[in-house]
Design a protein around this motif. Structure first.
Motif, PDB file in Angstrom:
ATOM      1  N   ALA A  60      41.962  37.545  29.510  1.00  8.65           N
ATOM      2  CA  ALA A  60      42.261  37.529  31.081  1.00  8.65           C
ATOM      3  C   ALA A  60      41.943  36.014  31.671  1.00  8.65           C
ATOM      4  CB  ALA A  60      41.305  38.420  31.750  1.00  8.65           C
ATOM      5  N   GLY A  61      40.741  35.561  31.010  1.00  4.06           N
ATOM      6  CA  GLY A  61      40.687  34.310  31.434  1.00  4.06           C
ATOM      7  C   GLY A  61      41.815  33.103  31.153  1.00  4.06           C
ATOM      8  N   ALA A  62      42.289  33.015  29.842  1.00  8.23           N
ATOM      9  CA  ALA A  62      43.276  32.274  29.615  1.00  8.23           C
ATOM     10  C   ALA A  62      44.335  32.361  30.481  1.00  8.23           C
ATOM     11  CB  ALA A  62      43.846  32.604  28.393  1.00  8.23           C
ATOM     12  N   ALA A  63      44.885  33.752  31.008  1.00  4.33           N
ATOM     13  CA  ALA A  63      45.953  33.815  32.102  1.00  4.33           C
ATOM     14  C   ALA A  63      45.484  33.251  33.461  1.00  4.33           C
ATOM     15  CB  ALA A  63      46.348  35.206  32.074  1.00  4.33           C
ATOM     16  N   LEU A  64      44.333  33.582  33.913  1.00  2.90           N
ATOM     17  CA  LEU A  64      43.881  33.274  35.008  1.00  2.90           C
ATOM     18  C   LEU A  64      43.902  31.585  35.285  1.00  2.90           C
ATOM     19  CD1 LEU A  64      41.843  36.299  35.990  1.00  2.90           C
ATOM     20  CD2 LEU A  64      43.781  35.672  37.029  1.00  2.90           C
ATOM     21  N   VAL A  65      43.288  31.178  34.239  1.00  6.64           N
ATOM     22  CA  VAL A  65      42.879  29.658  34.326  1.00  6.64           C
ATOM     23  C   VAL A  65      44.252  28.981  34.136  1.00  6.64           C
ATOM     24  CG1 VAL A  65      42.013  27.694  32.979  1.00  6.64           C
ATOM     25  CG2 VAL A  65      40.642  29.591  33.473  1.00  6.64           C
ATOM     26  N   ALA A  66      45.279  29.644  33.539  1.00  7.54           N
ATOM     27  CA  ALA A  66      46.628  28.854  33.415  1.00  7.54           C
ATOM     28  C   ALA A  66      47.348  28.952  34.721  1.00  7.54           C
ATOM     29  CB  ALA A  66      47.453  29.562  32.303  1.00  7.54           C
ATOM     30  N   LEU A  67      47.125  30.123  35.417  1.00  4.47           N
ATOM     31  CA  LEU A  67      47.871  30.259  36.854  1.00  4.47           C
ATOM     32  C   LEU A  67      46.941  29.191  37.837  1.00  4.47           C
ATOM     33  CD1 LEU A  67      49.484  31.859  38.600  1.00  4.47           C
ATOM     34  CD2 LEU A  67      47.628  33.526  38.957  1.00  4.47           C
ATOM     35  N   ALA A  68      45.886  29.172  37.880  1.00  2.00           N
ATOM     36  CA  ALA A  68      45.391  28.091  38.691  1.00  2.00           C
ATOM     37  C   ALA A  68      45.531  26.818  38.380  1.00  2.00           C
ATOM     38  CB  ALA A  68      43.759  28.025  38.496  1.00  2.00           C
ATOM     39  N   VAL A  69      45.875  26.228  37.000  1.00  2.00           N
ATOM     40  CA  VAL A  69      46.076  24.954  36.714  1.00  2.00           C
ATOM     41  C   VAL A  69      47.990  24.833  37.232  1.00  2.00           C
ATOM     42  CG1 VAL A  69      46.835  23.406  34.687  1.00  2.00           C
ATOM     43  CG2 VAL A  69      44.646  24.674  34.784  1.00  2.00           C
ATOM     44  N   LEU A  70      48.639  25.684  37.045  1.00  2.00           N
ATOM     45  CA  LEU A  70      50.179  25.566  37.190  1.00  2.00           C
ATOM     46  C   LEU A  70      50.135  25.554  38.683  1.00  2.00           C
ATOM     47  CD1 LEU A  70      51.414  28.042  34.491  1.00  2.00           C
ATOM     48  CD2 LEU A  70      51.738  25.487  34.804  1.00  2.00           C
ATOM     49  N   THR A  71      49.590  26.310  39.358  1.00  2.00           N
ATOM     50  CA  THR A  71      49.730  26.356  40.820  1.00  2.00           C
ATOM     51  C   THR A  71      48.507  25.000  41.687  1.00  2.00           C
ATOM     52  OG1 THR A  71      47.753  28.009  41.277  1.00  2.00           O
ATOM     53  CG2 THR A  71      50.198  28.868  40.977  1.00  2.00           C
ATOM     54  N   GLY A  72      48.139  24.381  40.946  1.00  2.00           N
ATOM     55  CA  GLY A  72      47.315  23.162  41.519  1.00  2.00           C
ATOM     56  C   GLY A  72      45.988  23.819  42.144  1.00  2.00           C
ATOM     57  N   ARG A  73      45.399  24.968  41.781  1.00  2.00           N
ATOM     58  CA  ARG A  73      44.267  25.371  42.501  1.00  2.00           C
ATOM     59  C   ARG A  73      43.207  25.433  41.571  1.00  2.00           C
ATOM     60  NH1 ARG A  73      47.279  30.361  46.025  1.00  2.00           N
ATOM     61  NH2 ARG A  73      48.591  28.794  46.918  1.00  2.00           N
ATOM     62  N   MET A  74      42.959  24.807  40.602  1.00  2.00           N
ATOM     63  CA  MET A  74      41.850  24.675  39.498  1.00  2.00           C
ATOM     64  C   MET A  74      40.545  23.987  40.159  1.00  2.00           C
ATOM     65  SD  MET A  74      41.186  26.210  36.958  1.00  2.00           S
ATOM     66  CE  MET A  74      39.297  26.226  35.997  1.00  2.00           C
ATOM     67  N   ALA A  75      40.712  22.999  41.092  1.00  2.00           N
ATOM     68  CA  ALA A  75      39.483  22.278  41.485  1.00  2.00           C
ATOM     69  C   ALA A  75      38.607  22.933  42.501  1.00  2.00           C
ATOM     70  CB  ALA A  75      40.147  21.106  42.532  1.00  2.00           C
ATOM     71  N   PRO A  76      37.481  23.349  42.085  1.00  2.00           N
ATOM     72  CA  PRO A  76      36.515  24.044  42.864  1.00  2.00           C
ATOM     73  C   PRO A  76      36.091  23.307  44.246  1.00  2.00           C
ATOM     74  CG  PRO A  76      35.216  22.995  41.286  1.00  2.00           C
ATOM     75  CD  PRO A  76      36.665  22.680  41.020  1.00  2.00           C
ATOM     76  N   PRO A  77      35.727  24.180  45.373  1.00  2.00           N
ATOM     77  CA  PRO A  77      35.301  23.234  46.405  1.00  2.00           C
ATOM     78  C   PRO A  77      33.878  22.594  46.424  1.00  2.00           C
ATOM     79  CG  PRO A  77      34.949  25.750  46.771  1.00  2.00           C
ATOM     80  CD  PRO A  77      35.662  25.614  45.528  1.00  2.00           C
ATOM     81  N   ALA A  78      33.552  22.057  47.296  1.00  2.00           N
ATOM     82  CA  ALA A  78      32.277  21.408  47.024  1.00  2.00           C
ATOM     83  C   ALA A  78      31.225  22.114  47.650  1.00  2.00           C
ATOM     84  CB  ALA A  78      32.314  20.022  48.125  1.00  2.00           C
TER      85      ALA A  78
END
Length: 289
Positions: A192-210
């Protein structure tokens, strides 16, 4: 108090905590970002656990390729598919109560799938309990229904998440070979982690907020929802079967309302208490058989 009872109570409490954690985490970030970091941290903990226990739990080393593949599929369905659908739908405008009501269809779907796929039967009392539980959930979330502004297609997301969890729950009962619960959960989490992290990277939403509260929410959902919630879910599933574990989810909306009242100051509606009582009776009817 027996181990089965403790696991059932843990499932209800920990599973319910996820809705509050999602509310806290998505105040400063998108659902994709929250899910990606939730599983990135969870996967790191899993890898540390594997390294520590390697050699002490011999059954981990004897997992067959077929069982590992099966665990990957179950993990994608029960974790990535379910959470992506529910959290994504709420983020796009589906009211939380509506999402909870859609998720509450799961026990009925699991009962139908189990009978169609494996010939597992339900008694008249269990069938009545399943319908009664759905009515109880409806009372709990009634005040939240019809308040959303999302287009119709967004409601397909929680529906898809519910179906994903249902299929994964039924499939778990037919895992090939002899497996270890901790080992299987590790594979579920990593898949599940591999799928969700890949989705975040592909959609440009991996960077966490401050915002520091984001990391509080990440810790909340990792410890309570991922470790506690899914750990208890699969423990109850293996010991009591898919119908009992699914029926216990009927109690998560009223407990979620309690969590929301304590953590977020949200006051439940007047029908929440009778709805919770109906849910409790429904779970008793299903689990007593």
């Amino acid at each position: 108090m027996g181990r089965d009872t403790i696991a059932a109570i843990g499932l209800i409490v920990f599973w319910s905590s996820g809705f509050v954690g999602a509310e806290l985490g998505t105040r400063d970030a998108s659902p994709v970002t929250l899910l990606a970091w939730r599983y990135l941290v969870a996967c790191a903990l899993v890898l540390v656990l594997v390294a520590v226990l390697r050699g002490r739990r011999a059954r981990w080393g004897r997992v067959t390729t077929g069982r590992a593949r099966h665990a990957v599929v179950v993990g994608l369905l029960t974790q990535a598919g379910y959470l992506g659908g529910i959290v994504g739908g709420v983020a796009l405008g589906v009211p939380a109560g509506t999402a909870a009501l859609v998720a509450a269809l799961q026990p009925l779907v699991v009962a139908a799938l189990a009978r169609a796929a494996w010939g597992e039967r339900t008694t008249a009392g269990q069938r009545f309990g399943l319908v009664l539980g759905l009515a109880g959930v409806l009372l709990v979330v009634l005040g939240d229904l019809g308040q959303g502004s999302a287009p119709w297609w967004v409601y397909l997301l929680p529906l898809g998440g519910m179906l994903s969890l249902s299929v994964g729950t039924v499939l778990e009962r037919r895992a090939p070979g002899d497996g270890d619960l901790l080992g299987d959960l590790s594979v579920h989490t990593i898949a599940a982690g591999a799928a969700l992290v890949a989705l975040a990277v592909l959609t440009g939403r991996m960077a966490p907020p401050a915002a520091p509260q984001f990391w509080v929410a990440v810790g909340w959902v990792v410890v309570l929802s991922t470790v506690g919630g899914y750990g208890c879910y699969f423990l109850v599933l293996r010991r009591r079967g898919p119908q009992t574990v699914s029926a216990l989810l009927y109690l998560t909306p009223p407990v979620t309302a309690l969590w929301a009242g304590l953590q977020l100051g949200q006051v439940p509606g007047l029908l929440a208490l009778p709805g919770a009582l109906l849910c409790a009776v429904a779970v008793w009817l299903v689990a007593r058989e």
